[in-house]
Each structure stands twice: as structure tokens, then as C-alpha cells.
Design a protein around this motif. Sequence first.
Motif, short mmCIF file in Angstrom:
data_model
loop_
_atom_site.label_atom_id
_atom_site.label_comp_id
_atom_site.label_asym_id
_atom_site.label_seq_id
_atom_site.Cartn_x
_atom_site.Cartn_y
_atom_site.Cartn_z
N PHE A 164 -23.63 4.86 -35.41
CA PHE A 164 -23.17 6.25 -35.50
C PHE A 164 -23.09 6.69 -36.96
O PHE A 164 -23.47 7.82 -37.30
N LEU A 165 -22.61 5.81 -37.82
CA LEU A 165 -22.43 6.15 -39.23
C LEU A 165 -23.75 6.15 -39.98
O LEU A 165 -23.83 6.72 -41.08
N LEU A 166 -24.78 5.53 -39.42
CA LEU A 166 -26.10 5.48 -40.07
C LEU A 166 -27.00 6.63 -39.65
O LEU A 166 -28.07 6.81 -40.23
N GLY B 117 -8.90 12.21 -27.89
CA GLY B 117 -10.24 11.69 -27.76
C GLY B 117 -10.41 10.36 -28.47
O GLY B 117 -9.82 10.12 -29.53
N LEU B 118 -11.21 9.47 -27.85
CA LEU B 118 -11.46 8.15 -28.41
C LEU B 118 -12.95 7.96 -28.63
O LEU B 118 -13.76 8.48 -27.86
N ARG B 119 -13.29 7.18 -29.62
CA ARG B 119 -14.68 6.72 -29.78
C ARG B 119 -14.67 5.20 -29.67
O ARG B 119 -14.50 4.49 -30.66
N ILE B 120 -14.83 4.72 -28.44
CA ILE B 120 -14.74 3.28 -28.19
C ILE B 120 -16.05 2.71 -27.66
O ILE B 120 -16.19 1.49 -27.53
N ASP B 121 -17.02 3.57 -27.35
CA ASP B 121 -18.33 3.13 -26.86
C ASP B 121 -19.30 3.19 -28.03
O ASP B 121 -19.60 4.28 -28.56
N LEU B 122 -19.80 2.03 -28.43
CA LEU B 122 -20.50 1.90 -29.71
C LEU B 122 -21.79 1.12 -29.55
O LEU B 122 -21.98 0.39 -28.57
N VAL B 123 -22.66 1.24 -30.56
CA VAL B 123 -23.75 0.30 -30.77
C VAL B 123 -23.63 -0.20 -32.21
O VAL B 123 -23.61 0.59 -33.16
N LEU B 124 -23.52 -1.51 -32.34
CA LEU B 124 -23.37 -2.16 -33.63
C LEU B 124 -24.57 -3.06 -33.88
O LEU B 124 -25.10 -3.68 -32.95
N SER B 125 -24.99 -3.17 -35.12
CA SER B 125 -26.15 -3.97 -35.50
C SER B 125 -25.77 -4.96 -36.59
O SER B 125 -24.96 -4.64 -37.47
N ASN B 126 -26.39 -6.14 -36.55
CA ASN B 126 -26.14 -7.10 -37.62
C ASN B 126 -26.98 -6.81 -38.85
O ASN B 126 -26.85 -7.50 -39.87
N ARG B 127 -27.86 -5.80 -38.74
CA ARG B 127 -28.67 -5.39 -39.88
C ARG B 127 -28.64 -3.87 -40.02
O ARG B 127 -28.59 -3.16 -39.02
N LYS B 128 -28.70 -3.41 -41.23
CA LYS B 128 -28.73 -1.97 -41.49
C LYS B 128 -30.12 -1.45 -41.17
O LYS B 128 -31.11 -1.97 -41.67
N ASP C 279 -32.66 2.19 -39.74
CA ASP C 279 -32.81 3.64 -39.74
C ASP C 279 -32.47 4.19 -38.37
O ASP C 279 -33.03 3.74 -37.36
N VAL C 280 -31.58 5.15 -38.34
CA VAL C 280 -31.15 5.77 -37.09
C VAL C 280 -31.37 7.28 -37.21
O VAL C 280 -30.76 7.93 -38.06
N ALA C 281 -32.26 7.81 -36.39
CA ALA C 281 -32.58 9.23 -36.49
C ALA C 281 -31.49 10.10 -35.85
O ALA C 281 -31.13 11.15 -36.38
N ARG C 282 -30.97 9.62 -34.71
CA ARG C 282 -30.05 10.48 -33.97
C ARG C 282 -29.12 9.64 -33.11
O ARG C 282 -29.53 8.63 -32.52
N VAL C 283 -27.87 10.08 -33.03
CA VAL C 283 -26.90 9.56 -32.06
C VAL C 283 -26.34 10.75 -31.30
O VAL C 283 -25.93 11.75 -31.91
N GLY D 137 -21.53 8.61 -22.00
CA GLY D 137 -22.53 7.69 -22.54
C GLY D 137 -22.88 8.08 -23.96
O GLY D 137 -22.54 9.16 -24.44
N VAL D 138 -23.57 7.17 -24.65
CA VAL D 138 -24.04 7.45 -26.00
C VAL D 138 -25.48 6.97 -26.10
O VAL D 138 -25.79 5.84 -25.72
N GLU D 139 -26.36 7.85 -26.61
CA GLU D 139 -27.77 7.49 -26.77
C GLU D 139 -28.12 7.46 -28.26
O GLU D 139 -27.54 8.19 -29.06
N PHE D 140 -29.09 6.59 -28.59
CA PHE D 140 -29.43 6.32 -29.98
C PHE D 140 -30.94 6.30 -30.13
O PHE D 140 -31.65 5.64 -29.36
#
Length: 267
Positions: free
Chosen positions: A196-198, A221-232, A234-238, A255-258
Motif C-alpha cells: 500500500f505504501l509503495l 475504520g481499520l486497515r488490517i487486510d494487507l499484502v506484504l513483500s520481502n522485497r521492495k 514496483d506497485v502501480a495501484r492499490v 477486499g484489496v486489489e494490487f
Amino acid sequence: MRLLTLNCHSWQEEQQLEKINQIVAQIIQQDYDVVALQEVSQLMDTPIVYGAIREDNFVYMIQQALKERGHDYEFVWDFSHIGYDAYEEGLALLTKHPILKSDSYYVSRSQDTMDWKSRKIVRATIDVDGTQITFNSCHLGWWEDADEPFSEQFNHLIARMDPLEWTLFLGDFNNDAFERETGYDYMVERGLHDLFLLAEETVGVETVEGKIDGWEENQHGLRIDLVLSNRKIDVARVGVTFDGVLAPIVSDHFGVEFDIAIQKDPI
């Protein structure tokens, strides 16, 4: 590559069959490469189709509906505990790409299927257009749980990670990204990147509104549904979806799409 994570709250929703069809329609429309699902349940006593999969298995029903519409997806599923005294509640990964290997493992102290705090991870290494990526569908506990501390569960999760593999962790982490010095900070301080931050573009933020199971006192509101990566990467859109705006509400979670760039050698 387009990803989706969704805590389904399966078989606890009104008009559940209609909502399954809405999930299927969204998968087709958005053409997701990989879908991570949590709270993916089946009744304990319905007929077995094959292996451990029963005829009312939530992800199996999604897969079959996709197949009927001409879309071939395969999945892996396992259950971690009995939910609501009637369901084998588990997690799944659904993908249109080849699954090279898969397994599941507990990250909780308890491995008792009758204990609703037992937590299991479903993992699969998937070949996405020639790039091998390891995906984990996750549903972890709460930061201040004395019986099942989140930090222990996360440590078990990371211990299973091969640092040489590109690994993504998708799901319901039950730790709010807005709250400091708890589970979310614990994860990112140990080297995981929040996609999300990328992202160059974000649409929506919160994935839970108000009270739900496990958050009975919640009033914001909560943001508890995430996608985390062990590597940085490129993320175009969340984008938050299944929120009643971009897609119908199908669960007590959005849901959250990436949209992610596949990189042969992510940095």
C-alpha cells in the motif's frame, strides 16, 4: 500482475450464494492472477468431493463457477480450526497460473482444530509468466492476545520464509496499520514492505468499518487486510474493493486489489 486478498466470512453472510456469484464476476472482470482468501469454510459433515474438499467448500464453489464460465483456476486450501461449531474454517490461494508446490503450516502455539485461535498458513509457489513467486494466505491473531501473541505467530511465519525467494504475504493480519508500536510496526520493522505504501495510486484505505468478529468494540475504520513483500517492488495501484462502491459488499471485510510489476530480480 493483479492480486486480490479477501477475508470471505464465508457461510456467515446473508444471500451467500449471490455473493459467491459476485466474487466470481469480479475475478473474471478484473482478471486476477492470484487470489488469497481467508475464512474459507466448509461444513464438517457434507460429502467429500476429493481429498479434504467437501462439496460446499467455499473456494471450490468459486473455482467451479469460474470453470462454468470458461475460466480455469486452480487452488490450494487447508483448514486451521473449527469455526462456529460447524465449519472447517481455513485459507486458500486461487490462481490461473501453474502451482509448482504448496503446503500449509501452523504459526500458533495451539494446533488443536477445536481451538478457534489455532492459526495456519496456506503457502504456494506459483509460476507467473516465468517468474516463481511464493504466496502465503494469512489469517493471524491479535497483538495483545496472552494465549496466542501476535509476535510469536509472525516470528513463526518469517522463519518459514526463504530469503532468496520473492515472497508475498496476503491476508487478514488483525493488526491495524493506523496503530503505532503494535503488530503492524512489528512486521515492517522486521523487513517486510507494505505494498500500500509503495503504490503510485491508491483508491480507498480502510478494509473494515465498525464492529466485526474479533473487533467487537471497534468504532472506527481499520486497515488490517494487507499484502506484504520481502522485497521492495514496483506497485502501480492499490484499490479497496467489495466496498459497496467499486464492487458489492460480500463480507464483513472489504477486499484489496494490487497491480504489481513482475520483476525478475526485485530489489
